[in-house]
Design a protein around this motif. Structure first.
Motif, mmCIF file in Angstrom:
data_model
loop_
_atom_site.group_PDB
_atom_site.id
_atom_site.type_symbol
_atom_site.label_atom_id
_atom_site.label_comp_id
_atom_site.label_asym_id
_atom_site.label_seq_id
_atom_site.Cartn_x
_atom_site.Cartn_y
_atom_site.Cartn_z
ATOM 1 N N ARG A 149 0.829 -1.200 0.000
ATOM 2 C CA ARG A 149 0.000 0.000 0.000
ATOM 3 C C ARG A 149 0.865 1.252 0.000
ATOM 4 O O ARG A 149 1.951 1.208 0.568
ATOM 5 C CB ARG A 149 -0.904 -0.006 1.247
ATOM 6 C CG ARG A 149 -1.973 -1.071 1.202
ATOM 7 C CD ARG A 149 -3.022 -0.705 0.165
ATOM 8 N NE ARG A 149 -3.890 -1.835 -0.139
ATOM 9 C CZ ARG A 149 -5.188 -1.904 0.200
ATOM 10 N NH1 ARG A 149 -5.746 -0.948 0.872
ATOM 11 N NH2 ARG A 149 -5.911 -2.947 -0.159
ATOM 12 N N PRO A 150 0.415 2.379 -0.538
ATOM 13 C CA PRO A 150 -0.879 2.566 -1.187
ATOM 14 C C PRO A 150 -0.991 1.876 -2.536
ATOM 15 O O PRO A 150 -2.099 1.740 -3.038
ATOM 16 C CB PRO A 150 -0.971 4.097 -1.359
ATOM 17 C CG PRO A 150 0.452 4.536 -1.435
ATOM 18 C CD PRO A 150 1.212 3.612 -0.548
ATOM 19 N N SER A 151 0.152 1.451 -3.142
ATOM 20 C CA SER A 151 0.022 0.709 -4.397
ATOM 21 C C SER A 151 1.123 -0.336 -4.459
ATOM 22 O O SER A 151 2.134 -0.248 -3.758
ATOM 23 C CB SER A 151 0.102 1.653 -5.601
ATOM 24 O OG SER A 151 1.355 2.300 -5.631
ATOM 25 N N TYR A 152 0.905 -1.353 -5.274
ATOM 26 C CA TYR A 152 1.935 -2.368 -5.474
ATOM 27 C C TYR A 152 3.195 -1.724 -6.031
ATOM 28 O O TYR A 152 3.107 -0.991 -7.029
ATOM 29 C CB TYR A 152 1.467 -3.412 -6.492
ATOM 30 C CG TYR A 152 0.261 -4.195 -6.070
ATOM 31 C CD1 TYR A 152 0.331 -5.110 -5.028
ATOM 32 C CD2 TYR A 152 -0.954 -4.046 -6.723
ATOM 33 C CE1 TYR A 152 -0.782 -5.849 -4.642
ATOM 34 C CE2 TYR A 152 -2.076 -4.777 -6.344
ATOM 35 C CZ TYR A 152 -1.984 -5.677 -5.307
ATOM 36 O OH TYR A 152 -3.074 -6.396 -4.938
ATOM 37 N N PRO A 153 4.356 -1.997 -5.444
ATOM 38 C CA PRO A 153 5.589 -1.440 -6.023
ATOM 39 C C PRO A 153 5.741 -1.746 -7.512
ATOM 40 O O PRO A 153 6.246 -0.920 -8.268
ATOM 41 C CB PRO A 153 6.696 -2.101 -5.185
ATOM 42 C CG PRO A 153 6.048 -2.293 -3.840
ATOM 43 C CD PRO A 153 4.607 -2.657 -4.149
ATOM 44 N N GLN A 154 5.255 -2.919 -7.947
ATOM 45 C CA GLN A 154 5.386 -3.239 -9.373
ATOM 46 C C GLN A 154 4.560 -2.290 -10.237
ATOM 47 O O GLN A 154 4.966 -1.937 -11.343
ATOM 48 C CB GLN A 154 4.963 -4.688 -9.624
ATOM 49 C CG GLN A 154 5.248 -5.123 -11.061
ATOM 50 C CD GLN A 154 4.921 -6.578 -11.314
ATOM 51 O OE1 GLN A 154 4.572 -7.316 -10.391
ATOM 52 N NE2 GLN A 154 5.044 -7.003 -12.554
ATOM 53 N N LEU A 155 3.411 -1.869 -9.712
ATOM 54 C CA LEU A 155 2.598 -0.905 -10.456
ATOM 55 C C LEU A 155 3.330 0.436 -10.532
ATOM 56 O O LEU A 155 3.352 1.095 -11.588
ATOM 57 C CB LEU A 155 1.223 -0.748 -9.802
ATOM 58 C CG LEU A 155 0.271 0.231 -10.512
ATOM 59 C CD1 LEU A 155 0.009 -0.179 -11.954
ATOM 60 C CD2 LEU A 155 -1.052 0.347 -9.737
#
Lengths: 299, 299
Positions: B45-51
């Motif tokens: 969170r807050p977002s996938y590191p891959q994203l």
């Protein structure tokens, strides 16, 4: 070379010694070595042990239920009918044999391989399966591990077949064995998760360029050393020497009819027409002569 | 438990201690542990590191060539347009992002991930990527290795993305990382062998039952311990306890809004409708509460 007592002094042993020496300056994470299995780590003559395994199972099934020999593939295989086999083609034969294990649990398949491995005797020497392993290659694997290499097997054989024996014969863990993959289906039996073996290949047979893509997807590291003996290994051997690092490609030549067998490896590579012997010479691969370079052949 | 200083005394730590104790009587070859990555080994969170990695690349490309934002997927992603993203669907967005790396060499892709990993700062804490790793999980991995376990990662993330950081962050070698696989094509460039990344998945995204089939085909051994945090891990956790051996399934619950985040994992499993919390209770999985069981969260 102290770790290689079964290797006679000569260019092959010298090249390995030099390679192990130079690998000391390469980061441990890049010290990776992959071996083909059939004809590279163990004897593949007069037939592939995996084929013997399939035929054993076929004979067992046929004695329980002779009607399965109505199937032309099984009739040809059990009757050693070379003409019929050639007519049917290798793929149909392979699919029919794989079908013997359709729906099996992975554990049951592994147990069947282990049973086969215990009962196996080589038709010429009467030796068990673990005596078909080439001692010089085991020594090389050990020497590589001593130099902090990760050692894996990249085989055209069935992944599960080789995994069932790889730890005992070679000290190679299952995740470091990549072969021809059969698909599995996830299912529930009385609510419990289970896997069913299918007869569908995942992708293609693990030969030629497929060995390179399998190395990438399943193992993730390019080899610094690759060893093989046939056209199906050509691209993997090229892969070991294609990077910027001083890689080593070893091509084992079966030229020892007395202690093992003498036969030419199939000539042309999979993705081009260059015969593997010429490729070896052009690219400076190290050729290992079983007759000249090995003091002892088997374990 | 001496090896687990970041774990507070309690049922989770007790269960792990008991498991490590009981594993001593199990053959080393069967001591295998697999961890999910996003939300299990590091913060998602807050977002996938891959994203973030994909979006970084997208922004870089858009600044070189603004016309690529004509593509609706890229416009939605760059504009953080949640409605448009929902309309397009996750799959189209994922395919568009994967297409940014179409035709790349594996080495170039790995280098791009390493560059991203060096520059990454978490938006809330300003910390680098290696500080998003959960310290208690690293300790558990180390305790397992001390007990002669093979430790791997079975992730829904991209295999190559996770392999690029797994050795440095977790001490896990590439062949022990299994994720969502992109296909590769073998080709020759000026005669030299090379691999090209494609935009085609090999098989399906590595979630739910696919994690179990991937464990079978790519790793070859059933886990004795599995750790996860979301519905995509349910079947893998069941797999760890389905065999005859006393396996351990660990479900990490994100209930610590202060030190990390508090959020429910998606409720239903992939292959049945049972919510993962109920499944955990029915099957006796060990629930790990980030708030209660962990003294320290991050490395």
């Amino acid at each position: 070379v102290d770790l290689l007592p079964s290797w006679r002094p000569g260019p092959a042993r010298d090249a390995i010694g030099l390679f192990l020496e130079s690998a000391r300056s390469i980061p441990v994470a890049e010290r990776v070595a992959y071996f083909d299995n059939d004809g590279t780590l163990w004897c593949e003559r007069p037939s592939y042990p995996q084929l013997d395994f399939f035929l054993d199972e076929l004979r067992r099934r046929a004695s329980d239920d002779p009607s399965i020999t109505d199937r032309p593939e099984f009739a040809a295989l059990l009757g050693y009918d070379a003409d019929a086999m050639a007519d049917l083609g290798l793929e149909r034969l392979a699919v029919a044999l794989a079908g013997l294990f359709d729906g099996w649990d992975p554990e049951a398949f592994t147990a069947a391989v282990e049973r086969f491995a215990e009962g196996f005797r080589h038709p010429r020497w009467g030796t068990p399966l673990d005596r078909l392993v080439y001692r010089p290659m085991l020594e090389l694997m050990e020497a590589l591990r001593a130099a902090e290499f990760t050692v894996g097997i990249v085989t055209g054989g069935g992944t599960e077949f080789v995994r069932a024996i790889s730890n005992q014969l070679y000290g190679v863990a299952p995740e470091l064995v990549v072969g021809t993959l059969i698909g599995y289906e996830f299912e529930r039996r009385d609510g419990e998760p289970a896997l069913r073996r299918s007869v569908e290949l995942m992708g293609v047979a693990n030969e030629g360029p497929a060995k390179v893509t399998a190395i990438q997807s399943q193992l993730g590291r390019c080899p610094l050393l690759a060893a093989g003996n046939s056209a199906g290994d050509a691209e993997m051997l090229e892969w070991a020497t294609a990077g910027g690092l001083p890689g080593l490609a070893l091509l084992l030549v079966h030229d020892d009819a007395e202690r093992e067998y003498a036969y030419e490896s199939r000539a042309a590579s999979f993705d081009d027409d260059e015969p593997i012997g010429e490729k070896a010479e052009r690219l400076g691969w190290v050729t290992v002569s079983m007759a000249k370079d090995w003091r002892t052949v088997f374990t």
